[in-house]
Design a protein around this motif. Structure first.
Motif, PDB file in Angstrom:
ATOM      1  N   THR A 918      30.638  11.880  18.855  1.00  0.00           N
ATOM      2  CA  THR A 918      31.646  12.779  18.273  1.00  0.00           C
ATOM      3  C   THR A 918      33.032  12.537  18.855  1.00  0.00           C
ATOM      4  O   THR A 918      34.040  12.612  18.135  1.00  0.00           O
ATOM      5  N   ILE A 923      39.002  13.656  14.326  1.00  0.00           N
ATOM      6  CA  ILE A 923      39.045  15.129  14.352  1.00  0.00           C
ATOM      7  C   ILE A 923      38.892  15.634  15.778  1.00  0.00           C
ATOM      8  O   ILE A 923      39.610  16.534  16.219  1.00  0.00           O
ATOM      9  N   PHE A 924      37.967  15.035  16.511  1.00  0.00           N
ATOM     10  CA  PHE A 924      37.736  15.450  17.904  1.00  0.00           C
ATOM     11  C   PHE A 924      38.985  15.200  18.751  1.00  0.00           C
ATOM     12  O   PHE A 924      39.396  16.058  19.541  1.00  0.00           O
ATOM     13  N   LEU A 927      41.666  17.734  17.990  1.00  0.00           N
ATOM     14  CA  LEU A 927      41.308  19.045  18.529  1.00  0.00           C
ATOM     15  C   LEU A 927      41.488  19.068  20.042  1.00  0.00           C
ATOM     16  O   LEU A 927      42.018  20.037  20.607  1.00  0.00           O
ATOM     17  N   GLU A 928      41.070  17.992  20.700  1.00  0.00           N
ATOM     18  CA  GLU A 928      41.206  17.922  22.156  1.00  0.00           C
ATOM     19  C   GLU A 928      42.676  17.955  22.565  1.00  0.00           C
ATOM     20  O   GLU A 928      43.049  18.608  23.544  1.00  0.00           O
ATOM     21  N   TYR A 948      33.536  19.806  22.216  1.00  0.00           N
ATOM     22  CA  TYR A 948      32.458  19.489  21.268  1.00  0.00           C
ATOM     23  C   TYR A 948      31.959  20.746  20.573  1.00  0.00           C
ATOM     24  O   TYR A 948      31.828  20.804  19.341  1.00  0.00           O
ATOM     25  N   GLN A 951      34.418  22.200  18.153  1.00  0.00           N
ATOM     26  CA  GLN A 951      34.436  21.442  16.902  1.00  0.00           C
ATOM     27  C   GLN A 951      33.253  21.826  16.009  1.00  0.00           C
ATOM     28  O   GLN A 951      33.387  21.932  14.793  1.00  0.00           O
ATOM     29  N   GLN A 952      32.085  22.053  16.637  1.00  0.00           N
ATOM     30  CA  GLN A 952      30.916  22.474  15.863  1.00  0.00           C
ATOM     31  C   GLN A 952      31.183  23.802  15.169  1.00  0.00           C
ATOM     32  O   GLN A 952      30.809  24.002  14.009  1.00  0.00           O
TER      33      GLN A 952
END
Length: 958
Positions: A918, A923-924, A927-928, A948, A951-952
């Motif tokens: 992931t 996207i990860f 977001l990070e 992680y 994101q889920q």
């Protein structure tokens, strides 16, 4: 082995190489870095576990830097004569009183001399009988018993303690043993009682809870007609046991730790803390104290006693516990009880979730059924055949999962375990939540005699009374909340390896089939695979291939090819031979999971005054039923009718699929809009006024039925009065009108695997409704329509769930919703037959207030007032719809939890393979990057594992 146990075993082995003096000079000892490197554990987790082991008294630590750790036995066995015992007689003893900054390690307090001022020095040996009933007091429970004794005897007034352990581990019984020990050692006057208070009894009414505990002053609240003492005053000079202490509200915890610090408290309605008491406090919880209690409260409790799970006890102790339980039943009925070896093994193996409490419940059930069969005999025999199927499965559980335990049981058990009444048994157990409040055997005897008088034969009598026994001894599962992390919930019942495999199957099927698959594919496939792998492991014969299945599969060659590939991959993955029949069942599952093309359904439009009233109702129903044929029009009071009409017309045109539209409105001129809309658009529209969430739920449910017309839905809604009385259905039998039983239908390919799993999940949730009888019926998708038609003759079907949505007049609950908590709302709604949703308008101010209240109640280190704005801004930025307050609340609460966990150094740990895959996605990374900006603002580092899970959550919101 758990991570914390691995750390302890490593340090325990290393400690054997050291001397106490070397450790005290800080030449020896394990550092946190060494644990991280040697055991490959993340530093925050290692640090947290090391501190927890110190707290439990298993490890000791140095005072210098870096901090070094060693096994507590280094001091226990090698320490010179205890300084307390080596004092000269004429020297006054120092007073030791832990304060808010001082915690007393178990390794220290367990060496406190068992003598008290004014008592005889030989009392400790004399009064060890108080813990004689605690099985394992000289073995696996020795540390816990020593901690308990120290808490009672520590000068000058003892120490408060917290007992932790899972449901059914014996916390209440252990507290009573502590109380008897205190009595035997003359710690308090003989007339002082043990005052017991379960905080869960009043958890939904904090004011009443506080009133019971602290008392109240006259006029403190409505109904307070006179000043009344609480349980704390009643426990003055004695012991107060607060069970389920995590249910005590934060303000109550604050009042308790003030009491611990100062020995004074105030009643509700009083401003000065003028009431002085001397109370020994013992608390118990099934939860993690670090996350469920205020840290300021936990710090006031110097001793934490952790009770083990039943599975962690030595086999000999497990057998002794079983003997104790059977002996109690033998004493009750005054007859000898003989238990065959296989029955003993099954009973021990049947303990899976409830520890000693579950064992006790199972023994009561088994003995009650045996008593029924041997009512006229002087002795009772219990064999494997006489156990319920669930308890019989305990033997399979041992054989498949705990072979070593099974072998040890075979070695130590006699062919028959015999318990004789009043012979060699200790004093009876203290009453607890698994102790029946009545004499079940007397009830069985009286009822059997009554039925005999009415002329019933023995078989009929046994059938009726067995049903009664099962009702009386209903399983004690506790209701547990579900989180957003549906995969985590699924992994609690399905092996993670199977879930990963199901994900791969989804990707392969999506690539090789020319249509989309349903969202619940992973859940359905995981449960299906788990079920038939279990059958293969148990050596059960393969299922029969019905001609109807074979004929059906012939129409789906594409799915059959994919199923054959899946079967081959499964055989490689698990190195087993899978029968050919499973290919057909896999094909059937694939066909069932095909995503339907929704055409021709009646559309639904909600129009209501308020800035988000209609949207909120639509959102609730969409979440619960997973539909897409609904639209909402929110109308602020200042909106002109013509503007509202144009908005409604736009939604009607957007949602119409050729079958017309139901318009649900709240009041006023909106009810007259249908004719105008039809005139302008040519789309037939029917209007229902006085809209509520139940009406929306019922409307959408009706539109999902095949061949249901607009007029039929409109007529049914005109007579709809909510779920409380609109569907009181009856059936005719032998000329009599009988009320239909209620049922929920679970559907899978075979009716055996996935459907059975869903039945277990639903049954667990329904257990809290003791007065409601709802059967969960697993059925196969094969000839499903015929089965449902028959079931509808006998049952009132409240809902269906499973791999397909049947076309019947009942709510359908998608499978995946059982793993994110939404299905529980629907079940509660159907069972309680009342409106359980808050339909009030969710404003920006109200949404933020909800978040502040949540953070205030749930977190220790965060300042909600300072964090609400940056967290709200961050959470809002992650959503496409920045005005969706419900989703913003969900993300904000989760993000706040991330920072709280980071401050506690107790962050979540993501699956390694999933994280590695992931974190490479764009996207990860985005977001990070966004989260790092927020983290720098708070000066808190956030690990990738937490990113992680965030994101889920976001993926699920989408």
């Amino acid at each position: 082995m758990k991570r914390i146990d691995r750390i302890y075993e490593y340090i325990k082995i290393r400690s054997q190489e050291w001397t106490e003096s070397a450790f005290e000079q800080e030449n020896e000892g394990v550092t946190t870095q060494e644990v991280v490197m040697q055991l490959e554990i993340k530093r925050p987790n290692a640090s947290s576990d090391l501190n927890e082991l110190v707290r439990q008294g298993k490890l000791i630590k140095s005072s210098g830097r870096p901090v070094r750790y060693a096994d507590h036995s280094l001091k226990w066995h090698k320490r010179p004569q205890n300084k307390m015992n080596s004092q000269k007689v004429d020297q006054p003893k120092p007073t030791v009183r832990p304060n808010r900054e001082t915690r007393v390690p178990a390794s220290e307090i367990s060496r406190v001399p068992a003598t008290r001022e004014g008592n005889n020095t030989g009392i400790r040996e004399k009064n060890n009988e108080a813990f004689a009933n605690v099985i394992g007091s000289n073995d696996s429970m020795r540390t816990q018993v020593d901690q308990a004794k120290a808490a009672i005897l520590y000068p000058p007034k003892g120490l408060s303690c917290l007992i932790t352990g899972p449901t059914g581990s014996g916390k209440t019984f252990f507290v009573h043993a502590m109380y008897r020990f205190a009595q035997a050692n003359q710690v308090f006057a003989a007339d002082k009682e043990l005052v017991v208070f379960n905080c869960a009894d009043y958890a939904h009414n904090p004011e009443l809870l506080m009133a019971h505990l602290f008392g109240y002053r006259k006029g403190a609240f409505t109904g307070a007609t006179e000043t009344t003492d609480g349980l704390i005053q009643r426990a003055d000079g004695g012991m107060l046991f607060m069970d389920e202490v995590h249910r005590l509200p934060p303000e109550g915890q604050e009042m308790i730790f003030y009491l611990l610090d100062h020995g004074t408290y105030n009643r509700l309605g009083e401003t000065d803390k003028a009431n002085k008491v001397n109370v020994r406090l013992v608390c118990a919880t099934t939860e993690d104290p670090a996350s469920s209690l205020l840290q300021t409260f936990v710090r006031r409790i110097p001793i934490v006693i952790k009770l083990p799970q039943f599975s962690e006890r030595p086999i000999v102790e497990q057998v002794d516990l079983l003997k104790r339980m059977v002996a109690i039943e033998a004493n009750r009925i005054q007859r000898s009880i003989h238990v065959k070896q296989d029955a003993v093994k099954a009973l021990i193996g049947s303990v899976t979730y409830g520890n000693v409490g579950q064992l006790k419940s199972n023994v009561q059930l088994v003995c009650a059924r045996a008593f029924l069969n041997y009512m006229n005999s002087s002795e009772i025999s219990i064999t494997l055949d006489e156990l319920t199927p669930e308890i019989q499965n305990g033997l399979l559980n041992l054989a498949n999962n705990h072979r070593e335990r099974l072998n040890e049981l075979t070695r130590i058990l006699e062919p028959v375990l015999t318990l004789v009444p009043n012979e060699g048994t200790e004093s009876p157990l203290i009453s607890d939540s698994y102790e029946l409040p009545y004499n079940l055997y007397e009830i069985i005897g009286n009822k059997a005699a009554l039925l005999r008088e009415e002329g019933l034969d023995k078989e009929s009598i046994n059938r009726y009374i067995t049903t009664d026994i099962n009702v009386h001894l209903k399983s004690f599962y506790r209701d547990t909340g579900l989180t957003f992390d549906t995969e985590k919930k699924l992994s609690e019942i399905i092996d993670q390896r199977i879930i990963r495999f199901a994900k791969n199957m989804f990707e392969y099927a999506q690539d090789h089939l020319d249509y989309h698959l349903q969202r619940n594919f992973v859940y359905a496939m995981s449960l299906h695979i788990s079920s038939f792998l279990k059958r293969i492991q148990l050596g059960e014969s393969s299922r029969t291939l019905h001609a109807s299945i074979k004929n059906m599969v012939e129409d789906y060659p594409q799915e059959f090819t994919v199923a054959k590939w899946m079967k081959q991959e499964l055989q490689k993955e698990y190195s087993i031979k899978i029968p050919e029949v499973e290919t057909y069942y896999l094909t059937l599952l694939l066909v069932s999971l095909k995503q339907d093309k929704v055409t021709g359904r009646v559309g639904v439009v909600i129009a209501a005054h308020g800035r988000s009233t209609a949207t909120s109702m639509a959102e609730v129903v969409t979440t619960l039923l997973g539909v897409d044929n609904i639209r909402a029009v929110d109308m602020p009071l200042e909106m002109k009718p013509q503007v509202a009409l144009e908005k409604i017309i736009h939604c009607v045109q957007e949602i119409d699929r050729g079958s017309g539209v139901i318009l649900l409105v709240d009041m006023g001129s909106l009810a007259t809009f249908s004719e105008k809309i039809t005139e302008k658009t040519g789309i037939e529209v029917k209007t229902i006024d006085m809209v509520t969430t139940p009406i929306v739920l019922e409307t959408v449910r009706k539109t999902d039925l095949v061949d249901t017309t607009l007029d039929e839905i409109y007529r049914s809604l005109q007579s709809f009065r909510g779920y409380a009385g609109s569907n009181v259905t009856t059936r005719e039998e032998n000329g009599h009108t009988l009320k239909r039983k209620k049922a929920i239908i679970a559907i899978c390919a075979s009716g055996e695997g996935t459907a059975q799993k869903m039945k277990e999940i639903i049954d667990k949730h329904l257990e809290k409704y003791f007065d409601v009888e709802i059967e969960v019926l697993p059925i196969s998708v094969i000839e499903m329509d015929e089965q449902l038609a028959n079931l509808q003759q006998e049952y009132e079907i409240l809902a269906t769930t499973g791999i397909v949505r049947p076309k019947i007049d009942a709510v359908y609950i998608p499978m995946e919703q059982f793993f994110n908590g939404d299905a529980e709302k629907v079940l509660d709604y159907l069972v309680e037959e009342s409106e359980s949703y808050d339909d009030s308008e969710l404003t920006l101010e109200k949404a933020k207030q909800i978040c502040v209240e949540y953070m205030t109640e749930s977190f220790t280190f965060l300042n909600p007032q300072k964090l609400i704005e940056p967290l709200w801004k961050f959470s809002r930025s992650l959503l496409k719809n920045e005005e969706n307050y419900s989703q913003i609340i969900n993300i904000l609460m989760h993000t706040a939890g991330m920072f709280e966990r980071s401050l506690r150094q107790d962050t979540l740990i993501a699956p390694k393979e999933e994280l590695e895959m992931t974190e490479q996605t764009e996207i990860f990374k985005q977001l990070e990057q966004s989260l790092n900006l927020l983290s720098r603002t708070f000066k808190i580092e956030m690990p990738k594992d937490e990113v992680y899970y965030l994101q889920q959550l976001l993926a699920y919101q989408d």
